[in-house]
Write a protein that holds these residues in place. Sequence first.
Motif, short mmCIF file in Angstrom:
data_model
loop_
_atom_site.label_atom_id
_atom_site.label_comp_id
_atom_site.label_asym_id
_atom_site.label_seq_id
_atom_site.Cartn_x
_atom_site.Cartn_y
_atom_site.Cartn_z
N ARG A 185 -5.38 -0.48 2.45
CA ARG A 185 -5.48 0.65 3.37
C ARG A 185 -5.06 1.95 2.71
O ARG A 185 -5.63 3.01 2.95
N THR A 186 -4.04 1.91 1.86
CA THR A 186 -3.50 3.13 1.23
C THR A 186 -4.08 3.39 -0.16
O THR A 186 -3.65 4.34 -0.82
N GLN A 187 -5.02 2.59 -0.62
CA GLN A 187 -5.57 2.80 -1.96
C GLN A 187 -6.29 4.13 -2.11
O GLN A 187 -6.08 4.85 -3.11
N HIS A 192 -6.25 9.51 -4.63
CA HIS A 192 -6.35 10.97 -4.49
C HIS A 192 -5.10 11.64 -5.06
O HIS A 192 -5.20 12.67 -5.76
N GLU A 193 -3.92 11.11 -4.79
CA GLU A 193 -2.68 11.69 -5.32
C GLU A 193 -2.65 11.59 -6.84
O GLU A 193 -2.18 12.52 -7.52
N ALA A 194 -3.15 10.49 -7.39
CA ALA A 194 -3.18 10.37 -8.84
C ALA A 194 -4.11 11.39 -9.47
O ALA A 194 -3.80 11.99 -10.52
N ARG A 195 -5.29 11.63 -8.86
CA ARG A 195 -6.21 12.65 -9.38
C ARG A 195 -5.61 14.04 -9.30
O ARG A 195 -5.76 14.86 -10.21
#
Length: 262
Positions: A185-187, A192-195
């Motif tokens: 669910r949080t992937q 997005h946070e990693a990008r």
Amino acid sequence: MSASTSERTARLRRSRTRSRNANGRPALAISTLKPHQYDLRPACASLICPDCKTWVPITGVQAKVQKLVPHDTGRAGKVPAIRCQGSNRLVTVDVAFEKWQRRLEEGGTESAGRRSARRHYKPLPAPAKPVTQMSPASMSVSDALAAYRDHLRKCRARNVAGRCGGTHHCAEGTRLAALYAELKRTQPLRQHEARVDALLARCRSTTAWSKHSEATASLKATAKRGGTAVEEANNSCKHRSPGTVSDYRGPQVPTQPIRITT
């Protein structure tokens, strides 16, 4: 005739008395006492009476016969006048003044350097959390799915009550299934946070490189002491003119030895 009121309480202890009375008890040897229990200074020779445990002057300390002055068991003017049994007791001064003073100083130095008897305990470290309360290591969706499938295969092979089967899961299977659902669910949010973090790091690196390029673009900025023509020539890369030692030393520098005559 009524008794005098001055005799109802203990009297002051005189440092010297003229009484010739002597106590019949054996003489008290100074060597049997500890150094802090007596004082051999002539101005205030005294000791702690073994009977009443109070400081009592010694009369005739420099004479042939020394003895304790008559004294009461309590404080003067505070308690009833009760004569101590150690009054007029003979004293044998068998310790030299220099030896007593040296022992007293050594004892004071030793006690001053001795550590305190009070114990200082270090704070106890906090107990570690149980394994069940420790936060699990971060896992990817594929790792969580692989762990869940591996648990199902092993749990179904066991012949115990409460094993995983069909829609029923044991406690460990339920935990792994919930972990897989939460990671799935949080992937998208984590990707997005990693990008965003990668873009910010790339932007910071580009900005720092551009600032460094602007600062080192001009010759004056790279000179150790900018502003002079010699430093600009020194920082520039060009060929040396023939017949000269170097450009930054000036065109008037000779290349051959010169003899100066007067």
